[in-house]
Design an enzyme around this catalytic site. Structure first.
Site, PDB file in Angstrom:
ATOM      1  N   ASP A   6       7.048   3.941 -10.155  1.00  0.00           N
ATOM      2  CA  ASP A   6       6.110   4.351  -9.102  1.00  0.00           C
ATOM      3  C   ASP A   6       6.790   5.373  -8.186  1.00  0.00           C
ATOM      4  OD1 ASP A   6       3.737   4.291  -7.656  1.00  0.00           O
ATOM      5  OD2 ASP A   6       4.323   2.567  -6.434  1.00  0.00           O
ATOM      6  N   GLU A  66       0.834  13.561  -9.045  1.00  0.00           N
ATOM      7  CA  GLU A  66      -0.122  13.584  -7.925  1.00  0.00           C
ATOM      8  C   GLU A  66      -0.328  14.995  -7.409  1.00  0.00           C
ATOM      9  OE1 GLU A  66       0.554  10.490  -5.022  1.00  0.00           O
ATOM     10  OE2 GLU A  66      -0.165  11.721  -3.367  1.00  0.00           O
ATOM     11  N   HIS A  94      -4.043   5.639  -5.251  1.00  0.00           N
ATOM     12  CA  HIS A  94      -2.937   4.961  -4.562  1.00  0.00           C
ATOM     13  C   HIS A  94      -3.466   4.356  -3.269  1.00  0.00           C
ATOM     14  CE1 HIS A  94       0.883   6.403  -6.612  1.00  0.00           C
ATOM     15  NE2 HIS A  94      -0.092   6.949  -7.325  1.00  0.00           N
ATOM     16  N   SER A 110      -4.515  -1.245  -0.811  1.00  0.00           N
ATOM     17  CA  SER A 110      -4.599  -2.338   0.177  1.00  0.00           C
ATOM     18  C   SER A 110      -5.427  -1.957   1.391  1.00  0.00           C
ATOM     19  CB  SER A 110      -3.191  -2.711   0.652  1.00  0.00           C
ATOM     20  OG  SER A 110      -2.406  -3.089  -0.434  1.00  0.00           O
ATOM     21  N   ASN A 123      -3.425   1.388  -7.465  1.00  0.00           N
ATOM     22  CA  ASN A 123      -2.138   0.893  -6.976  1.00  0.00           C
ATOM     23  C   ASN A 123      -2.368   0.014  -5.753  1.00  0.00           C
ATOM     24  OD1 ASN A 123      -1.238   2.758  -8.828  1.00  0.00           O
ATOM     25  ND2 ASN A 123       0.353   3.588  -7.505  1.00  0.00           N
ATOM     26  N   PHE A 124      -1.774  -1.178  -5.790  1.00  0.00           N
ATOM     27  CA  PHE A 124      -2.016  -2.160  -4.736  1.00  0.00           C
ATOM     28  C   PHE A 124      -0.712  -2.879  -4.467  1.00  0.00           C
ATOM     29  CE2 PHE A 124      -3.359  -6.203  -3.047  1.00  0.00           C
ATOM     30  CZ  PHE A 124      -4.514  -5.946  -2.313  1.00  0.00           C
ATOM     31  N   PHE A 125      -0.212  -2.795  -3.244  1.00  0.00           N
ATOM     32  CA  PHE A 125       1.007  -3.556  -2.966  1.00  0.00           C
ATOM     33  C   PHE A 125       1.024  -4.247  -1.601  1.00  0.00           C
ATOM     34  CE2 PHE A 125       5.287  -4.158  -1.321  1.00  0.00           C
ATOM     35  CZ  PHE A 125       5.650  -5.184  -2.183  1.00  0.00           C
TER      36      PHE A 125
HETATM   37  P1  13P Z   1      -0.662  -0.076  -0.803  1.00  0.00           P
HETATM   38  O1  13P Z   1       0.649  -0.696  -0.425  1.00  0.00           O
HETATM   39  O2  13P Z   1      -1.332   0.566   0.361  1.00  0.00           O
HETATM   40  O3  13P Z   1      -1.552  -1.026  -1.516  1.00  0.00           O
HETATM   41  O4  13P Z   1      -0.334   1.122  -1.790  1.00  0.00           O
HETATM   42  C1  13P Z   1       0.417   0.868  -2.939  1.00  0.00           C
HETATM   43  C2  13P Z   1       0.677   2.126  -3.682  1.00  0.00           C
HETATM   44  O5  13P Z   1      -0.109   3.042  -3.681  1.00  0.00           O
HETATM   45  C3  13P Z   1       1.935   2.212  -4.432  1.00  0.00           C
HETATM   46  O6  13P Z   1       2.077   3.425  -5.083  1.00  0.00           O
END
Ligand code: 13P
Length: 284
Positions: free
Chosen positions: A82, A134, A209, A212, A231-233
């Site tokens: 990532d 990107e 991206h 969240s 993408n979710f973190f």
């Molecule tokens: P969030 O932490 O906002 O979900 O984004 C994660 C991300 O895009 C990692 O590349």
């Protein structure tokens, strides 16, 4: 099925109009929880390694664990770098066994981003590895989960997206249309018209991206509009911390260390499964 490339995992998503969830891992609990969610549901998932993982103290053991855990899995898993910060970092990830890399040249001028992405594509494709890149820029808080705002002047221009995809030969394109990394400042306001224009102009799967903090309706709209990887973190991280804090509070800190990490693991599994359902992920 086990280890698959980004190209392989996203092709059916693009064809059948769903998104595959992509979660970052930074430790053994996250890797185990994310893969276990895929195992329990039989759905594909993308396990993402942030570039800084290479330089952490236990890096070698962690990288070995990720690969061996993926290879034991029955569900299809893409192992993806990532936000590769440099060409060298992408090569490092290929060497470490990633089946996909993101080269993030989104802060560079377009020509330089194209040139560097092309170099990564050349080597990655020769090694059977996919490439995401990107164009435009998804705002990121500096080393913090707190406070981002989307900046419209950094949103992806549809005509640049076409030029970029044609010139680089990438396998997936990350676009900026209103999401931010980390927690949103104010209310998210996604530019779905821009997404529709880009989708109608490029063939490669599209990546969002900064998942969240979006309401469920925005995820569903983004997927219906052609987003194939989300993408979710931060949301997973905050929910996991909250579940651990709840256990500590409820026991006044007199809980077993191992039970705390079991709680964290179960939260990671639950959040991953919940997001896969919202993204409409289908079996491969
Ligand atoms: P969030 O932490 O906002 O979900 O984004 C994660 C991300 O895009 C990692 O590349």
């Amino acid at each position: 099925m086990s280890l698959v490339t980004l190209k392989e995992i996203l092709a059916p998503a693009n064809e059948k109009n769903y998104a595959v969830a992509a979660f970052d891992t930074m430790d053994f609990t996250l890797t185990e929880g994310i893969i276990e969610a895929a195992e329990q549901t039989g759905l594909p998932v993308i396990l993402m390694l942030p570039g800084f993982a290479f330089d952490r103290q236990e890096a070698d053991a962690f990288l070995d664990f990720n690969l061996s855990r993926i290879k034991k899995a029955k569900a299809p898993i893409c192992y993806h770098l990532d936000h590769g910060a440099s060409i060298e970092e992408c090569y490092r990830a290929i060497h470490a066994g990633c089946s996909s890399v993101m080269f993030d040249g989104s802060k560079l001028p377009l020509e330089e981003n194209i040139e560097k992405t092309r170099q990564v594509v050349k080597v990655a494709h020769a090694c059977g590895v996919s490439v995401e890149a990107e164009i435009g820029h998804v705002a990121a808080p500096e080393g913090s989960v707190e406070g981002s705002v989307a900046k419209e002047d950094l949103f992806t221009r549809p005509e640049d997206a076409v030029t970029f995809v044609e010139a680089t030969g990438i396998d997936a394109l990350a676009i900026a249309f209103g999401t931010v990394h980390g927690v949103y400042k104010g209310k998210p306001n996604l530019d779905f018209e821009r997404l529709a224009r880009i989708k109608s102009m490029v063939d490669v799967p599209l990546v969002m991206h900064g998942g969240s903090g979006l309401p469920e309706s925005d995820f569903r709209k983004a997927v219906a509009g052609g987003i194939n990887k989300i993408n979710f973190f931060t949301g997973m991280s905050l929910a996991t911390i909250a579940s651990m804090r709840k256990m500590i509070d409820e026991t006044d800190g007199r809980c077993r260390y191992v039970n705390l990490f079991d709680t964290a693991l179960n939260t990671v599994i639950d959040i991953a499964k919940e997001q896969m359902e919202i993204f409409g992920t289908q079996p491969m």
